[in-house]
Motif scaffolding. Structure first.
Motif, short mmCIF file in Angstrom:
data_model
loop_
_atom_site.label_atom_id
_atom_site.label_comp_id
_atom_site.label_asym_id
_atom_site.label_seq_id
_atom_site.Cartn_x
_atom_site.Cartn_y
_atom_site.Cartn_z
N GLY B 209 26.65 -12.09 29.91
CA GLY B 209 27.09 -10.85 30.54
C GLY B 209 26.23 -9.68 30.11
O GLY B 209 25.03 -9.82 29.86
N SER B 210 26.87 -8.52 29.95
CA SER B 210 26.13 -7.30 29.65
C SER B 210 25.66 -7.25 28.20
O SER B 210 24.86 -6.38 27.84
CB SER B 210 26.99 -6.07 29.96
OG SER B 210 28.15 -6.11 29.14
N ALA B 211 26.12 -8.18 27.36
CA ALA B 211 25.65 -8.20 25.97
C ALA B 211 24.18 -8.57 25.89
O ALA B 211 23.49 -8.26 24.92
CB ALA B 211 26.48 -9.18 25.14
N LEU B 217 20.18 -9.16 22.46
CA LEU B 217 21.58 -9.59 22.50
C LEU B 217 22.36 -8.71 21.53
O LEU B 217 22.14 -8.75 20.33
CB LEU B 217 21.68 -11.07 22.11
CG LEU B 217 23.07 -11.69 22.17
CD1 LEU B 217 23.69 -11.53 23.56
CD2 LEU B 217 23.03 -13.16 21.79
N SER B 218 23.29 -7.91 22.08
CA SER B 218 23.88 -6.83 21.27
C SER B 218 25.16 -7.23 20.55
O SER B 218 25.74 -6.41 19.83
CB SER B 218 24.16 -5.62 22.17
OG SER B 218 25.06 -5.98 23.20
N LEU B 219 25.64 -8.47 20.70
CA LEU B 219 26.86 -8.87 20.00
C LEU B 219 26.59 -9.08 18.51
O LEU B 219 25.50 -9.49 18.13
CB LEU B 219 27.42 -10.16 20.61
CG LEU B 219 27.95 -10.03 22.04
CD1 LEU B 219 28.15 -11.40 22.65
CD2 LEU B 219 29.27 -9.25 22.04
N PRO B 220 27.61 -8.83 17.67
CA PRO B 220 27.41 -9.07 16.23
C PRO B 220 27.28 -10.56 15.92
O PRO B 220 27.97 -11.39 16.50
CB PRO B 220 28.70 -8.51 15.58
CG PRO B 220 29.47 -7.85 16.66
CD PRO B 220 28.94 -8.29 17.98
N ILE B 221 26.38 -10.86 15.01
CA ILE B 221 26.26 -12.23 14.49
C ILE B 221 27.06 -12.28 13.20
O ILE B 221 26.91 -11.42 12.32
CB ILE B 221 24.78 -12.61 14.30
CG1 ILE B 221 24.61 -14.12 14.10
CG2 ILE B 221 24.12 -11.84 13.14
CD1 ILE B 221 23.19 -14.62 14.36
N GLU B 222 28.01 -13.22 13.12
CA GLU B 222 28.92 -13.27 11.97
C GLU B 222 28.41 -14.27 10.95
O GLU B 222 28.26 -15.45 11.24
CB GLU B 222 30.32 -13.68 12.44
CG GLU B 222 30.89 -12.70 13.48
CD GLU B 222 31.62 -13.43 14.60
OE1 GLU B 222 32.06 -14.58 14.39
OE2 GLU B 222 31.71 -12.85 15.71
N GLY B 235 22.25 -7.45 17.37
CA GLY B 235 20.84 -7.50 17.73
C GLY B 235 20.32 -6.32 18.52
O GLY B 235 19.17 -6.34 18.98
N SER B 236 21.14 -5.29 18.67
CA SER B 236 20.72 -4.19 19.58
C SER B 236 19.56 -3.38 19.03
O SER B 236 18.84 -2.74 19.79
CB SER B 236 21.91 -3.27 19.86
OG SER B 236 22.34 -2.66 18.64
N GLN B 237 19.35 -3.41 17.70
CA GLN B 237 18.29 -2.56 17.12
C GLN B 237 16.97 -3.29 16.94
O GLN B 237 16.13 -2.89 16.14
CB GLN B 237 18.78 -1.97 15.79
CG GLN B 237 19.95 -1.00 15.99
CD GLN B 237 20.61 -0.57 14.68
OE1 GLN B 237 20.08 -0.75 13.60
NE2 GLN B 237 21.80 0.01 14.80
N HIS B 309 30.93 -14.38 18.55
CA HIS B 309 32.02 -14.37 19.52
C HIS B 309 31.77 -13.29 20.56
O HIS B 309 31.18 -12.25 20.26
CB HIS B 309 33.36 -14.14 18.82
CG HIS B 309 33.77 -15.27 17.92
ND1 HIS B 309 33.30 -15.38 16.62
CD2 HIS B 309 34.60 -16.34 18.13
CE1 HIS B 309 33.84 -16.47 16.06
NE2 HIS B 309 34.62 -17.07 16.95
N ASN B 310 32.25 -13.54 21.76
CA ASN B 310 32.14 -12.48 22.77
C ASN B 310 33.33 -11.52 22.63
O ASN B 310 34.16 -11.66 21.73
CB ASN B 310 32.01 -13.07 24.18
CG ASN B 310 33.28 -13.79 24.63
OD1 ASN B 310 34.30 -13.74 23.95
ND2 ASN B 310 33.20 -14.46 25.76
#
Lengths: 334, 334
Positions: B209-211, B217-222, B235-237, B309-310
């Motif tokens: 999706g928009s992530a 890929l802007s979602l947090p990696i845990e 990953g947004s930066q 996770h999304n």
């Protein structure tokens, strides 16, 4: 025994056994379809390949045909692992001196200098090398290399010889314009090492007689540029042997069957007599001795030929003979 | 679409399609026996795999079974090409500051920092990581990566998106004791990067999706270490996008189908709130803020878990969950 990979239109080609004099060959695909698969199952395939090679020498191998080096891909047209050393102190010393660096740092490195290479598609030994720009400063590097069986992590140099299955020649094509900016990052080569070519034929160490000793190959490597002899240094002055390189590369990981390790540009202290195996080293010598560079890098259309003969004058590996070509993206995608 | 590779006793495993919720799977070997072969023939295999994925979602795929991440190999259990970037300025800045280097040099690099990785055998996402010595300073690096179709030499960042077939998570296992001595050679990593693991599941970008936007890929990696949350940067930066990384890696050579490119350790300027994705960065922060290091590296028996996770709380790639194990050469050769 000598093996080659013939172009059959697939990515990995067809395995063939080649006669000692490089005059005849026979397909070995019934033993193993590809060089990679032969190495992955060497306990089963090795003896059968040696047997086929004996029949070929005896003139009794059905289906034998005249061997044509121009039909060859690199013995491994692609590989899962390709690591290149830089193991000639004379080369390291000349390169450092010509650029005002302290030669002792690299020359006295307590471990071998090695870089992780790209292995996803090697050049043909007798084909074009498509490159985008002459301004990238196109160079060759003539080297010797070994092809390995699977090597366990933590192997020592003393144990390493048993994992060496084949010896071959290498042209480690280099783009010198990127070296300076990439070496300071510490991350290794990305643009400076486009891809690599290997001799048409890979040879088991027993074919090399006393020239192969202590993990070094002492015969001169003959390098010609546009038909003119450029250098013929030999591998005896390798400061770390291939056994040392295997130990170093396998310190924290295993190496797969089919891994290739290179010596780095061959170079001798007697360079005034034997010449060099890459243009960058000749330029370094010019800089040191003449105070300026005379020799330019390769141009589109230039050829480089790399070969090695034994003491009876017989070509051992066939010849790498490549033409630098202007990369045309439209053509390559068509 | 989500794909995985199941352990079937072979080096390359068996290709499987996995449901969006990671609960069921179906073997896809009739479309392509392996992930590598699927990528090499994507024009033919891609549409058939998408079709199989649709049937799996609809509950009408014959032979579907409960998906078990512990049966997975890395999606590509080995590859012909693996290149890792280091694209987070915050990470580069912290690492430089903590060792007294000028942070501006690496942070303002005019080209992405990337290293050529070893790709001949990747760790299992849910298996042991056998390493020889705790003294090598064992670390994890949680990253995002992309799996590519064949990329022609000279591709631009603007064209690069079309070659990205899959996105996945990475644990770029690192041995920090070797970093200092290897970075000064300029030749890149040899002992410092043993091997690498990838998430059980690789995901097409449309699943994100928009992530997934602009090659990031802007979602947090845990990231958890021994069951405790260690960090969740996103990953947004990324200072260079995956499109930039593809352009850079393909400047002087093509990239094969199945090439994998990583982002480098994910890191955010808000590290005080979100933590880090590798131990070395946390140690750098301690050095800068406390004047000394508190956190030690990993010990044998330690676990690291990496997952994403999304926004609905659904695991996208499955979890990398590995245990550091003492390498026993006798056992590994048996």
């Amino acid at each position: 025994m000598k093996l080659a990979t013939l172009d059959n239109g697939t990515r990995d080609g067809a395995l063939a056994v080649v006669s000692r004099d490089l005059r005849s060959a026979v397909e070995a695909t019934t033993v193993a379809p590809t060089f990679q698969l032969a190495l992955e199952n060497w306990a089963a395939t090795g003896p059968r390949l040696f047997e086929l090679a004996e029949r070929l020498e005896a003139g009794s191998a059905p289906g034998a045909f005249a061997f044509d080096e121009t039909r060859c891909l690199s013995p491994l047209p692609r590989a899962y692992q390709w690591i290149d050393g830089s193991c000639f102190k004379n080369h390291l010393r000349l390169m450092a001196l010509s650029t005002g660096r302290d030669p002792e740092v690299e020359v006295n490195s307590p471990f071998p200098l090695m870089y992780q290479g790209a292995s996803d598609e090697f050049y043909r030994p007798r084909g074009d090398v498509p490159l985008p720009r002459e301004d990238d400063n196109i160079d060759f590097e003539a080297e010797v290399g070994v092809v390995l069986d699977e090597v366990p992590m933590g192997v020592t140099a003393a144990e390493a010889e048993r994992y060496i299955r084949f010896v071959l020649l290498i042209n480690d094509v280099s783009l010198r314009a990127y070296v300076k900016r990439e070496i300071v990052t510490g991350f290794g080569w990305m643009n400076a090492k486009p891809s690599t070519a290997f001799s048409p034929v890979a040879v088991t160490p027993d074919e090399l007689g006393s020239a192969w000793s202590g993990g070094r190959l002492s015969l001169p490597i003959e390098v010609s540029w546009n038909g003119e002899l450029f250098g013929r240094p030999n591998g005896s002055q390798m400061s770390y042997s291939f056994f040392d390189l295997i130990e170093h590369a396998a310190r924290t990981r295993k190496l797969c069957a089919g891994a290739i390790i290179g010596s780095g540009t061959i170079s001798n202290a007697e360079y005034a007599a034997v010449g060099s195996a890459c243009i960058a080293e000749r330029r370094a010598i010019e800089m040191i001795e003449l105070g300026g560079v005379k020799t330019e890098f390769m141009r589109f259309g230039d050829r480089v030929r790399i070969e090695m003969h034994n003491s009876e004058g017989r070509s051992l590996f066939g010849a790498i003979d490549q033409r630098i070509a202007r990369y045309d993206r439209i053509q390559h995608q068509a």
